[in-house]
Design a protein around this motif. Sequence first.
Motif, short mmCIF file in Angstrom:
data_model
loop_
_atom_site.label_atom_id
_atom_site.label_comp_id
_atom_site.label_asym_id
_atom_site.label_seq_id
_atom_site.Cartn_x
_atom_site.Cartn_y
_atom_site.Cartn_z
N ASP A 134 10.11 47.68 41.82
CA ASP A 134 9.68 49.06 41.55
C ASP A 134 8.38 48.92 40.76
O ASP A 134 8.35 48.97 39.53
N ALA A 135 7.29 48.75 41.49
CA ALA A 135 6.07 48.21 40.89
C ALA A 135 5.37 49.18 39.95
O ALA A 135 5.42 50.40 40.14
N PRO A 136 4.71 48.61 38.91
CA PRO A 136 3.84 49.47 38.08
C PRO A 136 2.77 50.09 38.99
O PRO A 136 2.21 49.40 39.84
N CYS A 137 2.53 51.38 38.83
CA CYS A 137 1.63 52.07 39.79
C CYS A 137 0.93 53.24 39.12
O CYS A 137 1.16 53.52 37.94
N SER A 138 0.13 53.96 39.90
CA SER A 138 -0.66 55.07 39.35
C SER A 138 0.20 56.28 39.00
O SER A 138 -0.26 57.18 38.31
N ALA A 139 1.43 56.32 39.49
CA ALA A 139 2.35 57.45 39.25
C ALA A 139 1.78 58.78 39.79
O ALA A 139 2.14 59.85 39.33
N THR A 140 0.92 58.67 40.80
CA THR A 140 0.33 59.88 41.39
C THR A 140 1.35 60.68 42.21
O THR A 140 1.05 61.79 42.63
N GLY A 141 2.55 60.13 42.40
CA GLY A 141 3.59 60.88 43.11
C GLY A 141 4.43 61.74 42.18
O GLY A 141 5.21 62.57 42.63
N VAL A 142 4.29 61.53 40.86
CA VAL A 142 5.17 62.25 39.93
C VAL A 142 4.39 63.16 38.97
O VAL A 142 4.83 63.44 37.86
N ILE A 143 3.23 63.62 39.46
CA ILE A 143 2.38 64.48 38.62
C ILE A 143 3.10 65.78 38.27
O ILE A 143 2.92 66.34 37.18
N ARG A 144 3.97 66.28 39.16
CA ARG A 144 4.65 67.54 38.84
C ARG A 144 5.58 67.37 37.63
O ARG A 144 5.86 68.33 36.92
N ARG A 145 6.05 66.14 37.40
CA ARG A 145 6.88 65.89 36.20
C ARG A 145 6.04 65.43 35.01
O ARG A 145 6.49 65.51 33.86
N HIS A 146 4.85 64.89 35.31
CA HIS A 146 3.98 64.36 34.24
C HIS A 146 2.54 64.82 34.49
O HIS A 146 1.70 64.04 34.95
N PRO A 147 2.24 66.09 34.20
CA PRO A 147 0.91 66.61 34.54
C PRO A 147 -0.22 65.89 33.79
O PRO A 147 -1.37 65.96 34.20
N ASP A 148 0.11 65.21 32.71
CA ASP A 148 -0.91 64.45 31.96
C ASP A 148 -1.51 63.32 32.79
O ASP A 148 -2.64 62.89 32.54
N ILE A 149 -0.76 62.85 33.80
CA ILE A 149 -1.25 61.73 34.63
C ILE A 149 -2.60 62.07 35.26
O ILE A 149 -3.48 61.21 35.36
N LYS A 150 -2.78 63.34 35.63
CA LYS A 150 -4.05 63.74 36.26
C LYS A 150 -5.23 63.43 35.36
O LYS A 150 -6.31 63.13 35.82
N TRP A 151 -5.02 63.54 34.06
CA TRP A 151 -6.15 63.39 33.11
C TRP A 151 -6.17 62.03 32.45
O TRP A 151 -7.17 61.65 31.83
#
Length: 438
Positions: A330-347
């Motif tokens: 379950d590789a370390p990744c950009s987490a761009t699939g879970v932005i709805r749970r973590h909106p901070d990822i966008k920024w």
Amino acid sequence: MSHKEGQGAASRAAAALAIQQVLEQGRSLNQALPQVTRNLAPRDKALCQQLCFGVLRQLPELNFLVSQLLDKPLKNKTSIIQWLMLVGTYQLVSMRVAEHGAVSATVEAAKLLKHKSLAGLVNGVLRNLLRRRDELLAQLAQREDLKHNHPRWLADAISQAYPDQASSIMAANNNQAPLWLRVNQHQTTGDNYRQQLDNAAISYAPDSPLPTAIQLDEAQDVTTLPDFGSGAVSVQDIAAQHAAWLLDAQPGESILDCCAAPGGKTAHILERTPSARVLAIDSDAQRLTRVHENLQRLQLAELDVRVQQGDASQPSTWAPKEPFDRILLDAPCSATGVIRRHPDIKWLRRASDIAELAQLQSQILEALWPHLRVGGTLLYATCSILPQENAEQIKDFCARHPDAIRLATHPDGSVDWQWLPGEHAGDGFYYAKLEKRA
Ligand SMILES: C[S@@+](CC[C@H](N)C(=O)[O-])C[C@H]1O[C@@H](n2cnc3c(N)ncnc32)[C@H](O)[C@@H]1O
């Protein structure tokens, strides 16, 4: 100021502080929120979280609105008031709140944040917003470039990868995610737990892609769910719940769960296959404590499971001599699939992170492959939607490794399963499965 207004002011001040930590110091909201809300009552914590999620979801649009009302953004020592004005603006354009109460609580928040001299400015900006709201919202509606509320580089990356679905993906990223439960099949069944939810008058969606997955109709404090404390259920998105099913561990097999913390998938593997022998590795010692806690709560800690700190790209420092029957990466990744749970990822993410992450994923894949037995399978998973980390990563790996055969992951028989945010009410996720031949 009434006690109620004072509490409202504290939630707004805490939200401005959390947003400042994310946007100025690059901290995640998960780290910032517990610290800034530690003295708040549960209801005020919830309001603070709602404000932070809302502001980070709509940041470009809110920046636009505030920029129309303020000559210059407040910076340096007064930047906290800029963030507070975004919080105030979010309430007035996107939340159903009593408007004047919201303005006065936000003005009070400026004082709590030790900027009494700027309280008048906050009041003026928010009252102006109320007066000019229709006109400003009409201007905002013309700004196609702001509508998706994503940073340019990410909007471009999503549009390039998914030309036809980009708008719906970005819309899904800015929506609230549903609450999915995973029933602990080592303790009970999906049907039994549905009965318990019925008895507790907790409603859920009638259909589910997996027998042990339940989508609740409304989010709620999970500790109040039936038998949560004794481990009958966990919270896990439906896309992530497919990992253990796809890995398909068999009784007695040796399983490596790599990058395992906080242990959602480790626990699921054991719930499905309690006689599997599992080694769970993660490089983050603090996150590993959560694996232990989860295994304890789910009453799985007595099974054959070892939890160990280790760098996935250096298995020689922790791997046993015997190769594994199955590996979940379950590789370390950009987490761009879970932005709805973590909106901070966008920024928090930068365009340059993607190539670096793809490099790390490739290193880990290379390092783990020799530790899989011939005939064994490796399941590669990310919560990313970017092809460099997913389909392209696996295609390149297979080109370098003729002994890797691709197996189906998608129910339609395809080898790449790229799950997009919002699809089947799930997060964005990717799965690929490789078998090692002689
Ligand atoms: C997507 S999360 C894992 C989620 C987990 N599998 C679950 O289901 O609960 C990725 C994990 O990779 C870990 N990680 C990042 N780089 C690593 C490395 N080089 N070696 C081992 N773990 C790493 C992080 O600490 C993080 O816990």
